[in-house]
Design a protein around this motif. Structure first.
Motif, PDB file in Angstrom:
ATOM      1  N   VAL A 166     -83.011  44.986  -9.052  1.00  0.00           N
ATOM      2  CA  VAL A 166     -84.346  45.520  -9.354  1.00  0.00           C
ATOM      3  C   VAL A 166     -84.842  46.390  -8.196  1.00  0.00           C
ATOM      4  O   VAL A 166     -85.342  47.500  -8.403  1.00  0.00           O
ATOM      5  CB  VAL A 166     -85.333  44.364  -9.624  1.00  0.00           C
ATOM      6  N   THR A 167     -84.674  45.880  -6.966  1.00  0.00           N
ATOM      7  CA  THR A 167     -85.123  46.669  -5.814  1.00  0.00           C
ATOM      8  C   THR A 167     -84.268  47.925  -5.640  1.00  0.00           C
ATOM      9  O   THR A 167     -84.756  48.941  -5.130  1.00  0.00           O
ATOM     10  CB  THR A 167     -85.086  45.827  -4.532  1.00  0.00           C
ATOM     11  N   PHE A 168     -82.989  47.850  -6.032  1.00  0.00           N
ATOM     12  CA  PHE A 168     -82.118  49.027  -5.981  1.00  0.00           C
ATOM     13  C   PHE A 168     -82.662  50.128  -6.894  1.00  0.00           C
ATOM     14  O   PHE A 168     -82.707  51.309  -6.518  1.00  0.00           O
ATOM     15  CB  PHE A 168     -80.702  48.638  -6.405  1.00  0.00           C
ATOM     16  N   TYR A 217     -95.207  52.630  -4.686  1.00  0.00           N
ATOM     17  CA  TYR A 217     -95.805  51.314  -4.430  1.00  0.00           C
ATOM     18  C   TYR A 217     -94.961  50.574  -3.387  1.00  0.00           C
ATOM     19  O   TYR A 217     -93.737  50.555  -3.466  1.00  0.00           O
ATOM     20  CB  TYR A 217     -95.868  50.473  -5.708  1.00  0.00           C
ATOM     21  N   THR A 218     -95.631  49.978  -2.425  1.00  0.00           N
ATOM     22  CA  THR A 218     -94.969  49.141  -1.431  1.00  0.00           C
ATOM     23  C   THR A 218     -95.664  47.787  -1.399  1.00  0.00           C
ATOM     24  O   THR A 218     -96.890  47.720  -1.251  1.00  0.00           O
ATOM     25  CB  THR A 218     -95.021  49.772  -0.030  1.00  0.00           C
ATOM     26  N   TYR A 219     -94.881  46.726  -1.563  1.00  0.00           N
ATOM     27  CA  TYR A 219     -95.436  45.373  -1.617  1.00  0.00           C
ATOM     28  C   TYR A 219     -95.018  44.612  -0.364  1.00  0.00           C
ATOM     29  O   TYR A 219     -93.833  44.425  -0.108  1.00  0.00           O
ATOM     30  CB  TYR A 219     -94.939  44.640  -2.870  1.00  0.00           C
ATOM     31  N   ASP A 220     -95.989  44.197   0.420  1.00  0.00           N
ATOM     32  CA  ASP A 220     -95.743  43.434   1.642  1.00  0.00           C
ATOM     33  C   ASP A 220     -95.927  41.945   1.345  1.00  0.00           C
ATOM     34  O   ASP A 220     -97.043  41.505   1.045  1.00  0.00           O
ATOM     35  CB  ASP A 220     -96.701  43.869   2.754  1.00  0.00           C
ATOM     36  N   LEU A 221     -94.844  41.175   1.432  1.00  0.00           N
ATOM     37  CA  LEU A 221     -94.891  39.748   1.132  1.00  0.00           C
ATOM     38  C   LEU A 221     -94.983  38.951   2.430  1.00  0.00           C
ATOM     39  O   LEU A 221     -94.142  39.113   3.319  1.00  0.00           O
ATOM     40  CB  LEU A 221     -93.642  39.322   0.351  1.00  0.00           C
ATOM     41  N   ASN A 222     -96.017  38.098   2.528  1.00  0.00           N
ATOM     42  CA  ASN A 222     -96.108  37.240   3.706  1.00  0.00           C
ATOM     43  C   ASN A 222     -95.142  36.062   3.570  1.00  0.00           C
ATOM     44  O   ASN A 222     -94.361  35.981   2.610  1.00  0.00           O
ATOM     45  CB  ASN A 222     -97.550  36.760   3.922  1.00  0.00           C
ATOM     46  N   MET A 223     -95.173  35.132   4.513  1.00  0.00           N
ATOM     47  CA  MET A 223     -94.211  34.036   4.520  1.00  0.00           C
ATOM     48  C   MET A 223     -94.284  33.198   3.246  1.00  0.00           C
ATOM     49  O   MET A 223     -93.265  32.854   2.637  1.00  0.00           O
ATOM     50  CB  MET A 223     -94.448  33.135   5.738  1.00  0.00           C
ATOM     51  N   ASN A 263     -91.061  49.367  -3.487  1.00  0.00           N
ATOM     52  CA  ASN A 263     -90.285  48.792  -2.390  1.00  0.00           C
ATOM     53  C   ASN A 263     -90.967  47.503  -1.947  1.00  0.00           C
ATOM     54  O   ASN A 263     -92.176  47.336  -2.120  1.00  0.00           O
ATOM     55  CB  ASN A 263     -90.208  49.777  -1.220  1.00  0.00           C
ATOM     56  N   PHE A 264     -90.163  46.584  -1.389  1.00  0.00           N
ATOM     57  CA  PHE A 264     -90.700  45.311  -0.913  1.00  0.00           C
ATOM     58  C   PHE A 264     -90.387  45.146   0.574  1.00  0.00           C
ATOM     59  O   PHE A 264     -89.318  45.529   1.041  1.00  0.00           O
ATOM     60  CB  PHE A 264     -90.070  44.132  -1.673  1.00  0.00           C
ATOM     61  N   THR A 265     -91.307  44.564   1.306  1.00  0.00           N
ATOM     62  CA  THR A 265     -91.056  44.122   2.676  1.00  0.00           C
ATOM     63  C   THR A 265     -91.341  42.625   2.734  1.00  0.00           C
ATOM     64  O   THR A 265     -92.173  42.115   1.973  1.00  0.00           O
ATOM     65  CB  THR A 265     -91.939  44.867   3.696  1.00  0.00           C
ATOM     66  N   TYR A 266     -90.670  41.940   3.645  1.00  0.00           N
ATOM     67  CA  TYR A 266     -90.726  40.481   3.653  1.00  0.00           C
ATOM     68  C   TYR A 266     -90.999  39.943   5.052  1.00  0.00           C
ATOM     69  O   TYR A 266     -90.661  40.573   6.055  1.00  0.00           O
ATOM     70  CB  TYR A 266     -89.386  39.897   3.162  1.00  0.00           C
TER      71      TYR A 266
END
Length: 405
Positions: free
Chosen positions: A56-58, A8-14, A67-70
């Protein structure tokens, strides 16, 4: 190098990135209420919330689960805003009015900054690591604290140290605790060896601090907030032209240096004309910017990058702690006058040089509680810590980066 894939990859907007930062900031405040020892060592709330989320992300990274992207645009804006407010504190009139004690302690602190960076770079190279690792465990996290670490972490990454942010934040957290531990023993040793004793109990530390409060520090209006925001934004805009102009001639500087310079010019112009600037309001805006910026910076840390650097990093930090104690004992104490006030200033410098100004104040409060007040120390240390050191440190770090980067 094979790219890591996640389930799972979560893309977070501003907006989502800011929302997560607010949640983590609240979590940090809640944790400090449960564990008072964290308040004792002045561990910032965004550091607590951010570290928890980075753990948590580790786990997600190591298990290849998530994974998260910001969106980091707002984080960068808040960082520039924070350092712009630092520029407004660089008042030459305040430096002169602070007298010889403030100038001497600022001189000691500048020497310490250079030594911390030299130690970090030297030990890193002994381990065969990049000198940038030494910078990440030098004055960036120690004299600079978490705010400077979060700001220069991306700069270190830009120069080639991928773990720059993570190392700097880890070192800053270590410094907060170490600086709080060594201050008292250094002070006790100094007054025992040199027979330093407080000779004047007529003015308390509390009176010294509260005596400088202005009406603006007690009340803050909408018009003051509007004016504070205007000064900050104007400085950021004009400062950006400086950075762009230097870039066009081949000089690359961090984005906040230009706004800091403009803010300093505005502050000293107002001082010269005898006019008022809402500095307390500007400082509050800067503090809020720092809180959200820190939360965003820490929640994006990549802890898996620390695994291979643990031994050299820990070695550098242990040496830095020892050198801090020795520097305060053998250098600062003598430069500041070899008396009781000088001993208290040394106690404060251990917290100040390894963590942050609140650590210095806590060190001195505890020490003077058993040995008597020192109004001079409670004036000199926060004067340098709040008004000058971040400004000076940023320029010295930039020069080191230009040389080793």
């Amino acid at each position: 190098m094979q790219e890591t894939t996640f389930l799972y990859t979560y893309d977070l907007n501003m907006t989502m990135t800011l929302g997560l930062a607010v949640i983590l900031l609240c979590i940090g405040h809640f944790i400090k209420k449960i564990f008072p020892i964290l308040t004792k060592y002045f561990i910032p709330s965004p550091v607590l919330g951010g570290i928890i989320f980075s753990i948590v992300t580790f786990i997600g990274h190591q298990t290849h689960t998530f994974n998260f992207t910001y969106d980091e645009q707002l984080k960068n804006l808040l960082m520039i805003a924070f350092f712009t407010t630092i520029g407004f504190t660089a008042s030459f009139r305040m430096l002169i009015s602070g007298g010889l004690g403030v100038a001497l302690f600022l001189f000691c602190s500048i020497i310490l900054i250079v030594i911390q960076n030299g130690i970090g770079v030297g030990i890193a190279q002994l381990f065969g690591e990049s000198p940038l690792l030494g910078m990440a465990a030098g004055s960036i996290p120690l004299t600079g604290g978490h705010g400077t670490s979060a700001a220069f972490g991306p700069e270190l990454q830009r120069y080639g140290l991928d773990a720059g942010l993570t190392v700097s934040i880890a070192a800053a957290t270590f410094g907060l605790v170490a600086g709080s531990i060594i201050g008292g023993p250094v002070g006790e040793r100094l007054i025992a060896k040199f027979h330093c004793h407080n000779a004047d109990n007529s003015v308390s530390n509390r009176d010294m601090v509260e005596g400088v409060l202005t009406q603006e520090e007690k009340t803050m209006s909408e018009s003051q907030l509007m004016a504070g925001c205007a000064y900050i934004i104007i400085s950021m805009v004009l400062g950006s032209f400086i950075i762009t102009g230097l870039k066009n001639i081949g000089v690359i500087l961090p984005a906040y240096i230009g706004p800091m310079i403009i803010a300093s010019i505005i502050r000293n112009y107002f001082d010269m004309k005898g006019k008022h600037i809402p500095i307390r309001t500007i400082n509050v805006i800067g503090s809020l910017s720092l809180q959200y910026f820190l939360a965003m910076a820490l929640m994006t840390m990549r802890l898996w990058e620390l695994i291979d650097l643990a031994i050299p990093l820990f070695t550098i930090l242990i040496v830095q702690t020892i050198v801090m104690a020795l520097f305060a004992y053998f250098v600062t104490f003598r430069i500041m006058g070899k008396d009781y006030d000088a001993a208290v200033i040394c106690v404060g410098q251990c917290g100040f040089g390894m963590g942050a100004t609140p650590n210095a104040m806590a060190n001195m409060s505890t020490f003077t509680g058993g040995n008597g007040p020192s109004p001079k120390a409670f004036f000199v240390v926060p004067m340098v810590g709040a008004l000058f050191i971040d400004f000076v440190n940023a320029f010295i770090i930039t020069m080191f980066l230009q040389f080793f980067g």
